[in-house]
Design a protein around this motif. Structure first.
Motif, PDB file in Angstrom:
ATOM      1  N   LEU A  12      48.225  37.874  42.883  1.00 20.80           N
ATOM      2  CA  LEU A  12      47.113  38.496  42.284  1.00 20.80           C
ATOM      3  C   LEU A  12      45.783  39.068  43.404  1.00 20.80           C
ATOM      4  CD1 LEU A  12      46.215  39.881  39.698  1.00 20.80           C
ATOM      5  CD2 LEU A  12      45.008  37.718  39.161  1.00 20.80           C
ATOM      6  N   PRO A  13      45.644  38.112  43.900  1.00 20.63           N
ATOM      7  CA  PRO A  13      44.477  38.617  44.880  1.00 20.63           C
ATOM      8  C   PRO A  13      45.034  39.770  45.861  1.00 20.63           C
ATOM      9  CG  PRO A  13      44.504  36.193  44.775  1.00 20.63           C
ATOM     10  CD  PRO A  13      45.591  36.598  44.177  1.00 20.63           C
ATOM     11  N   ALA A  14      46.434  39.579  46.471  1.00 23.56           N
ATOM     12  CA  ALA A  14      46.725  40.727  47.359  1.00 23.56           C
ATOM     13  C   ALA A  14      47.061  41.883  46.527  1.00 23.56           C
ATOM     14  CB  ALA A  14      47.985  40.029  47.995  1.00 23.56           C
ATOM     15  N   THR A  15      47.397  41.931  45.309  1.00 23.13           N
ATOM     16  CA  THR A  15      47.558  42.830  44.639  1.00 23.13           C
ATOM     17  C   THR A  15      46.124  43.962  44.195  1.00 23.13           C
ATOM     18  OG1 THR A  15      49.575  42.106  43.388  1.00 23.13           O
ATOM     19  CG2 THR A  15      48.357  43.959  42.199  1.00 23.13           C
ATOM     20  N   LEU A  16      45.123  42.962  43.938  1.00 23.86           N
ATOM     21  CA  LEU A  16      43.984  43.692  43.824  1.00 23.86           C
ATOM     22  C   LEU A  16      43.127  44.159  45.074  1.00 23.86           C
ATOM     23  CD1 LEU A  16      42.303  40.975  41.316  1.00 23.86           C
ATOM     24  CD2 LEU A  16      43.438  43.296  40.697  1.00 23.86           C
ATOM     25  N   SER A  17      43.500  43.368  46.119  1.00 23.48           N
ATOM     26  CA  SER A  17      43.058  43.828  47.521  1.00 23.48           C
ATOM     27  C   SER A  17      43.935  45.213  47.627  1.00 23.48           C
ATOM     28  CB  SER A  17      43.123  43.066  48.605  1.00 23.48           C
ATOM     29  OG  SER A  17      42.638  41.913  48.370  1.00 23.48           O
ATOM     30  N   ALA A  30      44.821  55.930  36.566  1.00 21.05           N
ATOM     31  CA  ALA A  30      44.298  55.238  35.600  1.00 21.05           C
ATOM     32  C   ALA A  30      44.546  53.648  35.740  1.00 21.05           C
ATOM     33  CB  ALA A  30      44.749  55.434  34.164  1.00 21.05           C
ATOM     34  N   VAL A  31      45.779  53.055  36.041  1.00 20.36           N
ATOM     35  CA  VAL A  31      45.884  51.788  36.268  1.00 20.36           C
ATOM     36  C   VAL A  31      45.554  51.326  37.638  1.00 20.36           C
ATOM     37  CG1 VAL A  31      47.881  50.111  36.732  1.00 20.36           C
ATOM     38  CG2 VAL A  31      48.307  51.831  35.099  1.00 20.36           C
ATOM     39  N   ALA A  32      45.304  52.004  38.876  1.00 20.40           N
ATOM     40  CA  ALA A  32      44.708  51.700  39.939  1.00 20.40           C
ATOM     41  C   ALA A  32      43.468  51.521  39.572  1.00 20.40           C
ATOM     42  CB  ALA A  32      45.167  52.843  40.843  1.00 20.40           C
ATOM     43  N   ALA A  33      42.667  52.235  38.975  1.00 18.34           N
ATOM     44  CA  ALA A  33      41.214  52.448  38.829  1.00 18.34           C
ATOM     45  C   ALA A  33      40.830  51.053  38.126  1.00 18.34           C
ATOM     46  CB  ALA A  33      40.655  53.302  37.809  1.00 18.34           C
ATOM     47  N   HIS A  34      41.828  50.705  36.911  1.00 22.14           N
ATOM     48  CA  HIS A  34      41.499  49.442  36.311  1.00 22.14           C
ATOM     49  C   HIS A  34      41.589  48.254  37.136  1.00 22.14           C
ATOM     50  CE1 HIS A  34      41.415  46.638  32.843  1.00 22.14           C
ATOM     51  NE2 HIS A  34      42.348  46.232  33.396  1.00 22.14           N
ATOM     52  N   LEU A  35      42.705  48.246  38.000  1.00 21.72           N
ATOM     53  CA  LEU A  35      42.759  47.042  38.930  1.00 21.72           C
ATOM     54  C   LEU A  35      41.693  47.045  39.817  1.00 21.72           C
ATOM     55  CD1 LEU A  35      46.475  47.272  39.568  1.00 21.72           C
ATOM     56  CD2 LEU A  35      45.294  45.652  38.175  1.00 21.72           C
ATOM     57  N   ARG A  36      41.252  48.336  40.371  1.00 21.64           N
ATOM     58  CA  ARG A  36      39.906  47.982  41.432  1.00 21.64           C
ATOM     59  C   ARG A  36      38.612  47.675  40.653  1.00 21.64           C
ATOM     60  NH1 ARG A  36      42.322  53.152  43.027  1.00 21.64           N
ATOM     61  NH2 ARG A  36      40.823  54.310  41.470  1.00 21.64           N
ATOM     62  N   SER A  37      38.498  48.017  39.123  1.00 18.17           N
ATOM     63  CA  SER A  37      37.400  47.326  38.397  1.00 18.17           C
ATOM     64  C   SER A  37      37.673  45.778  38.420  1.00 18.17           C
ATOM     65  CB  SER A  37      37.439  47.845  37.113  1.00 18.17           C
ATOM     66  OG  SER A  37      37.060  49.250  37.099  1.00 18.17           O
ATOM     67  N   VAL A  38      38.989  45.418  38.196  1.00 21.46           N
ATOM     68  CA  VAL A  38      39.178  43.945  38.094  1.00 21.46           C
ATOM     69  C   VAL A  38      38.876  43.203  39.469  1.00 21.46           C
ATOM     70  CG1 VAL A  38      41.004  42.254  37.765  1.00 21.46           C
ATOM     71  CG2 VAL A  38      40.905  44.259  36.039  1.00 21.46           C
ATOM     72  N   GLN A  39      39.112  43.922  40.459  1.00 19.37           N
ATOM     73  CA  GLN A  39      39.112  43.329  41.783  1.00 19.37           C
ATOM     74  C   GLN A  39      37.382  43.300  42.015  1.00 19.37           C
ATOM     75  OE1 GLN A  39      38.926  45.765  45.387  1.00 19.37           O
ATOM     76  NE2 GLN A  39      39.340  43.990  46.775  1.00 19.37           N
ATOM     77  N   GLN A  40      36.886  44.268  41.612  1.00 17.21           N
ATOM     78  CA  GLN A  40      35.335  43.995  41.749  1.00 17.21           C
ATOM     79  C   GLN A  40      34.583  42.960  41.174  1.00 17.21           C
ATOM     80  OE1 GLN A  40      33.400  45.694  44.138  1.00 17.21           O
ATOM     81  NE2 GLN A  40      35.355  46.191  44.846  1.00 17.21           N
ATOM     82  N   ALA A  41      35.059  42.826  39.576  1.00 14.71           N
ATOM     83  CA  ALA A  41      34.551  41.776  38.757  1.00 14.71           C
ATOM     84  C   ALA A  41      35.041  40.351  39.168  1.00 14.71           C
ATOM     85  CB  ALA A  41      35.251  42.122  37.422  1.00 14.71           C
ATOM     86  N   MET A  42      36.251  40.393  39.941  1.00  9.99           N
ATOM     87  CA  MET A  42      36.509  38.846  40.447  1.00  9.99           C
ATOM     88  C   MET A  42      35.732  38.594  41.713  1.00  9.99           C
ATOM     89  SD  MET A  42      40.368  38.640  40.052  1.00  9.99           S
ATOM     90  CE  MET A  42      40.744  36.961  41.094  1.00  9.99           C
ATOM     91  N   LEU A  43      35.569  39.647  42.490  1.00 11.22           N
ATOM     92  CA  LEU A  43      34.487  39.237  43.836  1.00 11.22           C
ATOM     93  C   LEU A  43      33.084  38.647  43.316  1.00 11.22           C
ATOM     94  CD1 LEU A  43      35.549  42.322  46.103  1.00 11.22           C
ATOM     95  CD2 LEU A  43      35.704  39.786  46.711  1.00 11.22           C
TER      96      LEU A  43
END
Length: 177
Positions: A12-17, A30-43
């Motif tokens: 999951l961390p590699a996917t979000l990166s 839209a999926v990529a934008a959602h994943l970028r948001s999830v990455q920022q939230a996790m950070l």
């Protein structure tokens, strides 16, 4: 789709990166934008957790955070985590940005910044855009130099992480510190 992406990137961390760097390829925006948001939230969540308690409860936790932070950057970056005597995070800073193949470990700048912040301990990390997390001879030399420079001021380097593509090397775990 999430399962396929995790299988493709290994975790999951590699996917979000990969999402954060725009390297998903073939995934709807839209999926990529959602994943970028999830990455920022996790950070953000990991930063809050690090600031609220001991950062070194787990080498894996620190490695996961640093992997999210540095994996998939196109240029090598040197990041420093400045800690107090209780191993609580004081500040995180990018200390240098290099090229595709190298980054200087600015020992003098890192030690000076630690003194400014009143840090007693350090963790440093840098990425290898090539994907291989094995510490190079230059990484070993620069780390030894930083250990010596920091020790002059009673500052301890706790670990140096090298972030590759899907793998992370810890100098402490490798017996290099």
């Amino acid at each position: 789709m999430a399962g396929r992406l995790i299988d493709r990137f290994g975790s999951l961390p590699a996917t979000l990166s990969a999402a954060g760097c725009g390297r998903l390829g073939g995934v709807p925006e839209a999926v990529a934008a959602h994943l970028r948001s999830v990455q920022q939230a996790m950070l953000h969540a990991l930063r809050v957790r690090a600031a609220d308690r001991l950062i070194l409860n787990s080498t894996v936790e620190v490695a996961d955070y640093l992997g999210l932070r540095l994996r998939n950057d196109r240029a090598e970056q040197m990041l420093a985590l400045f800690l107090d005597t209780g191993n609580r995070l004081i500040r995180e800073e990018i200390m240098a940005v290099g090229s595709l193949a190298s980054v200087e470990c600015p020992s003098r700048a890192i030690v000076a910044r630690a003194l400014e912040l009143g840090a007693a301990r350090l963790i440093i990390a840098h990425n290898h855009p090539s994907g291989c997390a094995a510490p190079s001879p230059e990484d070993r030399r620069a780390t030894a130099e930083l250990v010596r420079a920091a020790a002059l001021f009673d500052i301890k380097l706790l670990d140096h992480f090298v972030i590759g593509d899907g793998e992370i090397a810890s100098f402490r775990q490798l017996g290099l510190l």
